[in-house]
Design a protein around this motif. Structure first.
Motif, mmCIF file in Angstrom:
data_model
loop_
_atom_site.group_PDB
_atom_site.id
_atom_site.type_symbol
_atom_site.label_atom_id
_atom_site.label_comp_id
_atom_site.label_asym_id
_atom_site.label_seq_id
_atom_site.Cartn_x
_atom_site.Cartn_y
_atom_site.Cartn_z
ATOM 1 N N VAL A 63 12.372 -22.582 22.568
ATOM 2 C CA VAL A 63 13.180 -22.479 21.360
ATOM 3 C C VAL A 63 13.451 -23.890 20.871
ATOM 4 C CG1 VAL A 63 15.304 -21.587 20.358
ATOM 5 C CG2 VAL A 63 14.285 -20.427 22.308
ATOM 6 N N THR A 64 12.965 -24.241 19.714
ATOM 7 C CA THR A 64 13.093 -25.605 19.213
ATOM 8 C C THR A 64 14.554 -26.010 19.093
ATOM 9 O OG1 THR A 64 11.072 -25.309 17.950
ATOM 10 C CG2 THR A 64 12.475 -27.165 17.354
ATOM 11 N N GLY A 65 14.918 -27.063 19.804
ATOM 12 C CA GLY A 65 16.277 -27.574 19.731
ATOM 13 C C GLY A 65 17.317 -26.605 20.252
ATOM 14 N N ALA A 66 16.949 -25.741 21.186
ATOM 15 C CA ALA A 66 17.872 -24.710 21.632
ATOM 16 C C ALA A 66 18.764 -25.197 22.758
ATOM 17 C CB ALA A 66 17.103 -23.481 22.104
ATOM 18 N N THR A 67 19.944 -24.620 22.825
ATOM 19 C CA THR A 67 20.853 -24.853 23.937
ATOM 20 C C THR A 67 20.556 -23.821 25.020
ATOM 21 O OG1 THR A 67 22.520 -23.363 23.066
ATOM 22 C CG2 THR A 67 22.602 -25.664 22.329
ATOM 23 N N PRO A 68 21.100 -24.002 26.248
ATOM 24 C CA PRO A 68 20.923 -22.980 27.271
ATOM 25 C C PRO A 68 21.423 -21.605 26.828
ATOM 26 C CG PRO A 68 21.744 -25.006 28.254
ATOM 27 C CD PRO A 68 21.762 -25.206 26.776
ATOM 28 N N LEU A 69 22.530 -21.572 26.109
ATOM 29 C CA LEU A 69 23.050 -20.286 25.643
ATOM 30 C C LEU A 69 22.101 -19.624 24.652
ATOM 31 C CD1 LEU A 69 26.873 -20.933 25.148
ATOM 32 C CD2 LEU A 69 25.686 -19.910 27.090
ATOM 33 N N ALA A 70 21.442 -20.438 23.815
ATOM 34 C CA ALA A 70 20.470 -19.883 22.871
ATOM 35 C C ALA A 70 19.284 -19.294 23.613
ATOM 36 C CB ALA A 70 20.017 -20.959 21.896
ATOM 37 N N ALA A 71 18.871 -19.961 24.694
ATOM 38 C CA ALA A 71 17.779 -19.435 25.502
ATOM 39 C C ALA A 71 18.178 -18.122 26.159
ATOM 40 C CB ALA A 71 17.387 -20.462 26.569
ATOM 41 N N LEU A 72 19.408 -18.047 26.666
ATOM 42 C CA LEU A 72 19.891 -16.800 27.261
ATOM 43 C C LEU A 72 19.956 -15.693 26.218
ATOM 44 C CD1 LEU A 72 22.814 -18.038 29.566
ATOM 45 C CD2 LEU A 72 20.558 -17.247 30.272
ATOM 46 N N LYS A 73 20.365 -16.061 25.017
ATOM 47 C CA LYS A 73 20.495 -15.072 23.951
ATOM 48 C C LYS A 73 19.131 -14.502 23.557
ATOM 49 C CE LYS A 73 23.402 -13.064 21.108
ATOM 50 N NZ LYS A 73 24.554 -12.279 21.587
ATOM 51 N N LYS A 74 18.121 -15.382 23.531
ATOM 52 C CA LYS A 74 16.802 -14.955 23.073
ATOM 53 C C LYS A 74 16.020 -14.243 24.171
ATOM 54 C CE LYS A 74 12.585 -16.576 20.829
ATOM 55 N NZ LYS A 74 11.868 -17.718 20.215
ATOM 56 N N GLN A 75 16.089 -14.772 25.403
ATOM 57 C CA GLN A 75 15.252 -14.252 26.471
ATOM 58 C C GLN A 75 16.014 -13.424 27.504
ATOM 59 O OE1 GLN A 75 12.936 -17.419 28.156
ATOM 60 N NE2 GLN A 75 12.423 -18.294 26.170
ATOM 61 N N GLY A 76 17.331 -13.364 27.360
ATOM 62 C CA GLY A 76 18.111 -12.521 28.255
ATOM 63 C C GLY A 76 18.163 -13.046 29.675
ATOM 64 N N PHE A 77 18.232 -12.085 30.631
ATOM 65 C CA PHE A 77 18.389 -12.449 32.033
ATOM 66 C C PHE A 77 17.198 -13.242 32.571
ATOM 67 C CE2 PHE A 77 20.828 -8.301 31.886
ATOM 68 C CZ PHE A 77 22.053 -8.939 31.783
ATOM 69 N N VAL A 78 16.045 -13.093 31.934
ATOM 70 C CA VAL A 78 14.849 -13.800 32.400
ATOM 71 C C VAL A 78 15.039 -15.309 32.310
ATOM 72 C CG1 VAL A 78 12.382 -14.150 32.002
ATOM 73 C CG2 VAL A 78 13.388 -11.875 31.696
ATOM 74 N N ALA A 79 15.751 -15.760 31.279
ATOM 75 C CA ALA A 79 15.921 -17.199 31.071
ATOM 76 C C ALA A 79 16.831 -17.828 32.119
ATOM 77 C CB ALA A 79 16.490 -17.454 29.676
ATOM 78 N N ALA A 80 17.733 -17.047 32.698
ATOM 79 C CA ALA A 80 18.732 -17.607 33.608
ATOM 80 C C ALA A 80 18.106 -18.293 34.804
ATOM 81 C CB ALA A 80 19.680 -16.503 34.074
ATOM 82 N N SER A 81 17.052 -17.700 35.354
ATOM 83 C CA SER A 81 16.427 -18.269 36.549
ATOM 84 C C SER A 81 15.721 -19.593 36.257
ATOM 85 C CB SER A 81 15.424 -17.276 37.134
ATOM 86 O OG SER A 81 14.413 -16.975 36.182
ATOM 87 N N SER A 82 15.427 -19.869 34.994
ATOM 88 C CA SER A 82 14.706 -21.088 34.636
ATOM 89 C C SER A 82 15.619 -22.225 34.196
ATOM 90 C CB SER A 82 13.706 -20.788 33.504
ATOM 91 O OG SER A 82 12.819 -19.761 33.882
#
Length: 326
Positions: free
Chosen positions: A155-174
C-alpha cells in the motif's frame, strides 16, 4: 492577633503548579516523540513542527491583539496546541496546511469559545479533524521509509493500521512489532514511536501532571474490545494483531497526551473511568468497522462532547439532607 490570615474568595486550597508550568511540562514530555519524529522523517518534519507551533502562537497573539484582550501566549497553551497538532501531521505535508489547521484550532475552537478553559473540545485534534475532512488525501499520504520494508509496501505510503485495514488478519503476521514500538514505521510525525511517547508519559506522571485513570481505562477498554473482536471473528487470540493496534497509529499519543487534557476531561473520578471506557470502545469501533484505518481523533472529540453529561451523572451527592421545596 499574632497570626495574620489571608482572607480571599474560594478556593482556599491552592497549588504551586501554575498553568504555564503545566504547559511547559507537557512540552518537555512531548520532546522525546518530537525529536524522534524529526530524526525519523528528516528536515521537512522539523519545518512542519516549527511552522505549526509558530503559527499557533501567532494566531493566539493576533486574536488577543484584535480583541483587545490580555496577551495569553505566555501561558504556553498555544505552544502545546501547535506541538500536538504538528505531531498529528504527516511528515511531508505542505506547510500551508499546518498554518490553516493552527488558525482553526486557535481561533475557532479555542478563542471564539472564550480561550483556555472554555473550549469544548481539544483544539489540536479539532484542527487535525478539520484538515482530515477538508484535505483527506494529503492528510493520509505518508512517505515510505527506506529502512522499513515488508507488508506495507503493498500500500503506497501506508501505515500499519492501513495495512491491517486492507489485508485484515493476514497483514498482522508480517508487521514487526519491534518496529512499531521503536518507531521505524510510517505514520504522523509524533505517533510512530510508542517508546518515545511512553517516556513522555513517565515525565507527566512523575510531575503529577496526569494520573493513570484515563489512559489506562482508555487503553484497557480498547484492548478488551479488540480481543473480543478477534475471538468473535474466529481467528483466535493473535498477539501480533493486538500489539499492532496498540502501538500502531495514534492510540498511545492520544491516550497519554490528548485524552488527558484538563479542559475536555471529566473532573469526577467515576466520570474519568466512564470517559476512558467510551474512548476505548469508540476507537475500536471506528478502527475495526469504520471506513478509516484510524479512529483516535474522532473518538476523543466525540467523547469531549459527552463530558458535560458524564460529569452531570457522576456528580457526587452532597452530605446531609435538605429541606423540602415549598
Amino acid at each position: 492577633m499574632e497570626e495574620m490570615y489571608n482572607v480571599s474568595s474560594n478556593p482556599h486550597v491552592r497549588d504551586k503548579m501554575t498553568t504555564s508550568r503545566i504547559m511547559q511540562l507537557v512540552v518537555i514530555a512531548l520532546l522525546p516523540a518530537t525529536l524522534f519524529g524529526i530524526w525519523n522523517f528528516g528536515f521537512h518534519a522539523l519545518l512542519v513542527v516549527l511552522v505549526t507551533v509558530i503559527s499557533s502562537v501567532f494566531f493566539e497573539w493576533l486574536y488577543d491583539r484584535l480583541m483587545h484582550k490580555k496577551n495569553t501566549i505566555t501561558d504556553f497553551s498555544a505552544v502545546v496546541t501547535g506541538l500536538l497538532l504538528a505531531l498529528n501531521m504527516p511528515p511531508q505535508i505542505p506547510l500551508w496546511m499546518p498554518v490553516l489547521g493552527s488558525a482553526f484550532a486557535i481561533i475557532v475552537v479555542k478563542q471564539l469559545f472564550g480561550g483556555l478553559g472554555q473550549n469544548f473540545m481539544n483544539p489540536a485534534l479539532a484542527g487535525r479533524c478539520f484538515l482530515m475532512i477538508s484535505f483527506a488525501a494529503k492528510m493520509t499520504d505518508f512517505s515510505v521509509s527506506d529502512s522499513y520494508r515488508g507488508v506495507l509496501d503493498t500500500v503506497t505510503g501506508a501505515t500499519p493500521l492501513a495495512a491491517l485495514k486492507k489485508q485484515g488478519f493476514v497483514a498482522a503476521s508480517s508487521i514487526p512489532v519491534k518496529n512499531l514500538f521503536i518507531g521505524n514505521i510510517q505514520g504522523t510525525i509524533g505517533e510512530t514511536s510508542a517508546l518515545a511517547i511512553l517516556i513522555g508519559a513517565v515525565i507527566l506522571l512523575a510531575f503529577k501532571v496526569i494520573d493513570l485513570k484515563v489512559p489506562l481505562t482508555y487503553i484497557g477498554s480498547f484492548t478488551v474490545f479488540v480481543i473480543f473482536y478477534m475471538l468473535g471473528s474466529g481467528m483466535g487470540f493473535d498477539g501480533n494483531y493486538l500489539l499492532s493496534h496498540l502501538f500502531g497509529g495514534g492510540l498511545m499519543l492520544g491516550a497519554w497526551f490528548m485524552a488527558t487534557d484538563y479542559v475536555t476531561t471529566p473532573i469526577t473520578p467515576k466520570g474519568q473511568l466512564i470517559y476512558g471506557c467510551c474512548l476505548g470502545i469508540l476507537t475500536a469501533i471506528f478502527r475495526l468497522f469504520g471506513g478509516s484505518a484510524e479512529g483516535v481523533s474522532y473518538a476523543i472529540i466525540f467523547c469531549n462532547l459527552l463530558v458535560p453529561i458524564i460529569e452531570k451523572v457522576t456528580k457526587p451527592v452532597a452530605f446531609g439532607k435538605g429541606g423540602k421545596k415549598a
